[in-house]
Design an enzyme around this catalytic site. Structure first.
Site, PDB file in Angstrom:
ATOM      1  N   HIS A  56       0.848  -1.194   0.000  1.00  0.00           N
ATOM      2  CA  HIS A  56       0.000   0.000   0.000  1.00  0.00           C
ATOM      3  C   HIS A  56       0.882   1.241   0.000  1.00  0.00           C
ATOM      4  CE1 HIS A  56       0.800  -0.574   4.274  1.00  0.00           C
ATOM      5  NE2 HIS A  56       0.216   0.564   4.599  1.00  0.00           N
ATOM      6  N   HIS A  58       1.328   3.944   1.929  1.00  0.00           N
ATOM      7  CA  HIS A  58       1.860   4.678   3.083  1.00  0.00           C
ATOM      8  C   HIS A  58       3.392   4.768   3.025  1.00  0.00           C
ATOM      9  CE1 HIS A  58      -2.008   4.000   5.642  1.00  0.00           C
ATOM     10  NE2 HIS A  58      -2.079   5.091   4.897  1.00  0.00           N
ATOM     11  N   ASP A  60       5.787   4.686   5.131  1.00  0.00           N
ATOM     12  CA  ASP A  60       6.610   3.716   5.872  1.00  0.00           C
ATOM     13  C   ASP A  60       6.643   2.340   5.202  1.00  0.00           C
ATOM     14  OD1 ASP A  60       3.886   3.457   6.690  1.00  0.00           O
ATOM     15  OD2 ASP A  60       4.505   2.359   8.467  1.00  0.00           O
ATOM     16  N   HIS A  61       5.988   2.220   4.054  1.00  0.00           N
ATOM     17  CA  HIS A  61       6.062   0.988   3.265  1.00  0.00           C
ATOM     18  C   HIS A  61       6.581   1.229   1.853  1.00  0.00           C
ATOM     19  CE1 HIS A  61       3.781  -1.528   6.166  1.00  0.00           C
ATOM     20  NE2 HIS A  61       3.420  -0.325   6.574  1.00  0.00           N
ATOM     21  N   HIS A 114      -7.690  -0.503   5.079  1.00  0.00           N
ATOM     22  CA  HIS A 114      -6.631   0.296   5.722  1.00  0.00           C
ATOM     23  C   HIS A 114      -6.312   1.452   4.771  1.00  0.00           C
ATOM     24  CE1 HIS A 114      -3.027   1.298   8.001  1.00  0.00           C
ATOM     25  NE2 HIS A 114      -2.291   1.150   6.920  1.00  0.00           N
ATOM     26  N   ASP A 133      -0.302  -3.856   6.041  1.00  0.00           N
ATOM     27  CA  ASP A 133      -0.950  -3.340   7.248  1.00  0.00           C
ATOM     28  C   ASP A 133      -2.422  -3.738   7.341  1.00  0.00           C
ATOM     29  OD1 ASP A 133       1.408  -2.157   7.931  1.00  0.00           O
ATOM     30  OD2 ASP A 133       0.725  -0.089   7.703  1.00  0.00           O
ATOM     31  N   HIS A 172       4.454  -4.831  10.386  1.00  0.00           N
ATOM     32  CA  HIS A 172       5.020  -4.236  11.605  1.00  0.00           C
ATOM     33  C   HIS A 172       5.201  -5.295  12.707  1.00  0.00           C
ATOM     34  CE1 HIS A 172       4.584   0.118  10.661  1.00  0.00           C
ATOM     35  NE2 HIS A 172       3.558  -0.281   9.916  1.00  0.00           N
TER      36      HIS A 172
END
Ligand SMILES: [Zn+2]
Length: 252
Positions: A56, A58, A60-61, A114, A133, A172
């Protein structure tokens, strides 16, 4: 025919994965927010990176996608609806698409809520799924863009339909906190109690910088069977109950 799955700790609690076909050394990077640790692991393993997969959009990915794509000269795959917000995306994918990595195939599951462009990558030969996530070990991601109905469909219908022994690799290291919440939902569930004790013991050994974490400090991978037995979101009887639990977790 083996798929080697390297778990690379990134940021403060993220998992980046390097999956390598043992026969060809062809590899894919899954969910990369940092170039350094990923490039180091690629060099250590001798993998030949052929593509980048994002679950996805975001940051942090995905925020290292452009640097890694340039470094290895490879395409970046993400859901077709994220073409304008996924860093570096070159190839839009959707439910049912298949992506080849050496002698292995990643099958795309579309699992929104999400984010609306969230996908999972299923490796049937290796019996593994990368869930980003959406499905965490003993938990799930927040409902940022979709609703509880969509999340129920993703977790309790699509992912729950995968074979019990499939390994679950998520985005995570949240498992200990997730299990604490799971226990608050089902305090008498012996499998949750047992998993919580095991994870607490394992995580107590973790010290210092997450970037230096070894596999002995990681609770990932899980399995579909273990999630069905202990994940309070996968265990919700319907979408309304899943939504109620998600709201409780938001404030936990
Ligand atoms: Zn996310």
């Amino acid at each position: 025919m083996t798929l080697r799955i390297e778990r690379i700790p990134t940021l403060s609690d993220n998992y980046t994965y390097l999956v390598v076909c043992d026969e060809t050394s062809h590899a894919a990077i899954i969910d990369a927010p940092e170039e350094g640790p990923v490039a180091l692991r690629v060099a250590q393993t001798g993998a030949q990176v052929k593509l980048i997969l994002s679950t996805h959009h975001h940051p942090d990915h995905s925020m290292a996608n452009p640097e890694l794509a340039a470094r290895y000269g490879v395409p970046v795959y993400g859901h077709v609806s994220d073409a304008n917000r996924m860093p570096g995306q070159t190839n839009g994918i959707d439910e049912g698409d298949e992506i080849r990595i050496g002698n292995h195939v990643a099958r795309v599951l579309y699992i929104p809520s999400h984010t609306m462009g969230h996908v999972a990558y299923v490796f049937d030969q290796a019996r593994a799924v990368f869930t980003g996530d959406m499905l965490f070990a003993a938990g799930c991601g927040r409902l940022f863009e979709g609703n509880a109905e969509m999340m129920y469909d993703a977790l309790c219908r699509k992912l729950a339909a995968l074979p019990n022994d499939y390994l679950v690799y998520c985005g995570h290291e949240y498992t200990e906190n997730n299990l604490r919440f799971a226990l608050s939902v089902e305090p008498e569930n012996p499998e949750i109690k047992e998993r919580y004790e095991a994870v607490r013991e394992l995580r107590a050994r973790a010290a210092g910088d997450w970037h230096d974490a070894t596999p002995a400090e990681m609770t990932i991978p899980s399995t579909i069977a273990l999630e069905k037995a202990t994940n309070p979101f996968m265990r919700a009887e319907d979408a309304a109950e899943l939504g109620r639990r998600r709201t409780l977790k938001d404030n936990f």
